[in-house]
Design a protein around this motif. Structure first.
Motif, short mmCIF file in Angstrom:
data_model
loop_
_atom_site.label_atom_id
_atom_site.label_comp_id
_atom_site.label_asym_id
_atom_site.label_seq_id
_atom_site.Cartn_x
_atom_site.Cartn_y
_atom_site.Cartn_z
N TYR A 1 -5.33 11.74 -17.48
CA TYR A 1 -4.86 12.71 -16.49
C TYR A 1 -3.87 13.70 -17.10
N ASN B 1 0.47 12.54 -12.83
CA ASN B 1 0.00 11.16 -13.03
C ASN B 1 -0.36 10.86 -14.49
N HIS C 1 -5.83 4.85 -14.08
CA HIS C 1 -5.12 4.45 -12.87
C HIS C 1 -6.03 3.65 -11.93
N THR D 1 -5.84 1.96 -7.70
CA THR D 1 -5.12 2.05 -6.43
C THR D 1 -5.69 1.02 -5.48
N THR E 1 4.60 2.90 -18.29
CA THR E 1 4.31 3.55 -17.01
C THR E 1 3.28 2.70 -16.28
N LYS F 1 0.08 1.84 -14.21
CA LYS F 1 -1.19 2.58 -14.14
C LYS F 1 -1.70 2.58 -12.70
N ILE G 1 -1.77 5.03 -8.93
CA ILE G 1 -1.45 6.19 -8.09
C ILE G 1 -1.43 5.68 -6.66
N SER H 1 -0.11 9.23 -2.37
CA SER H 1 -0.25 10.38 -3.26
C SER H 1 -1.68 10.89 -3.29
#
Length: 322
Positions: A16, A21, A91, A93, A174, A176, A178, A182
């Motif tokens: 990304y 992100n 990512h 979710t 970070t 991974k 989202i 968002s």
């Protein structure tokens, strides 16, 4: 006959770039795995499809549609005895389930570069299309990745152990993930529809390319849920974490090292340290140990049939040079 069996792979890395992100290690993860597939497991480079969002890359962009097309094409080519592999680093979710009786449950999804979610139901439908005797190993280095193949049997699941982070760890990580809020905000800006129902936005913007999870009416999903009892199949999910956990993207740029996904890197370490045959169960348990030693709090899981839990990872032969 065994030598004629095909080994096919789809590798997806989403960094990304130039977005809020942005991740850093996902493309590195799948490039490293491509080398490992060729050198250790006997995959022909021409039988490996790579999708990344690397700027200037000639590979297809990892949109939801492109990823699903690549997976469908791989399964369409498959014959009995073939070994299929899908590696996703990017990512993940989760969003509230609409299944009856599960008001507090969530469904898991991966987040392609265009936010066209690919859900656990999509992966279940792909596994159901596999020819008998053809394995599909899915390694997902993403948040909430436990359970990404709907209805797959849990072999190594949520851990009751609490692992504390090592405060001496000099790594920048970070998660991974989202958050669904968002994703809703992003999709709302595209559809101009005022609703918090993720499926409405995805169907409006992506149409028939949206996940089956949103195409089917909720009562059909309930029937699907009732009719899909757990039964042995050829899906094998190695998830980077539990369905309620995040997976880490490590960016050790302070030392000039390459960024990587914590789970993808742990699997690479396990394979390098154990050149012989490893079962799917052993790969996951050893990866768990690597992450614990590194002070990274996430617990890889394994979902598959009892037989595949103890089968060799990617069907590596005991005395093979692969």
């Amino acid at each position: 006959m065994e030598g004629k069996n095909k080994r096919l792979a789809v590798l997806v890395g989403c960094n990304y770039p130039n977005t809020p992100n942005e991740l850093h290690g996902c493309i590195n993860d799948v490039l490293a795995m491509r080398d490992t597939l060729v050198k250790r497991f006997g995959f022909d480079p021409k039988s490996i499809e790579l999708l990344t969002d690397e700027p200037g890359s000639s590979s297809p962009m990892p949109t939801g549609s492109n990823i699903k097309q690549a997976l469908a094409s791989m399964i369409d080519q498959a014959e009995t005895g073939d070994v299929l592999y899908f590696h996703y680093s990017g990512h993940g979710t989760r969003f509230p389930s609409k299944k009856l009786g599960h008001p507090y449950r969530y469904e898991e999804a991966i987040v392609p570069c265009d936010f066209n979610l690919i859900t656990d139901l999509d992966f279940r439908q792909l596994v159901n299309k596999l020819p008998k005797g053809t394995s599909l190993t899915f390694l997902s280095d993403s948040c909430y990745s436990g359970g990404l193949i709907d209805k797959e049997k849990e072999q190594i699941g949520p851990s009751s152990l609490v692992h504390e982070n090592d405060s001496s760890l000099k790594l920048t990580s970070t998660p991974k993930t989202i958050p669904i809020k968002s994703i809703l905000q992003h999709l709302s800006s595209l559809t101009n529809i005022s609703t918090t129902d993720i499926g409405t936005h995805l169907l409006e913007f992506f149409g028939s390319e949206a996940s089956s999870r949103f195409q089917l009416p909720s009562h059909h999903l309930d029937l699907l849920n009732l009719n899909q009892s757990l039964r042995p199949d050829e899906g094998i999910l190695l998830s980077g974490c539990q369905s309620d956990e995040t997976s880490a993207d490590i960016n050790p740029n302070v030392s000039g090292g390459k960024a990587y996904g914590a789970f993808s890197n742990a699997v690479q370490m396990v394979l390098k340290e154990n050149p012989g045959q490893l079962s799917n169960r052993e790969v996951v348990m050893k990866a768990r140990n690597v992450l614990q030693t590194q002070g990274i709090v996430q617990h890889p899981c394994l979902y598959c049939s009892d037989e595949n839990a103890n089968a060799a990872f990617l069907r590596q032969h005991q005395n093979s040079d692969l």
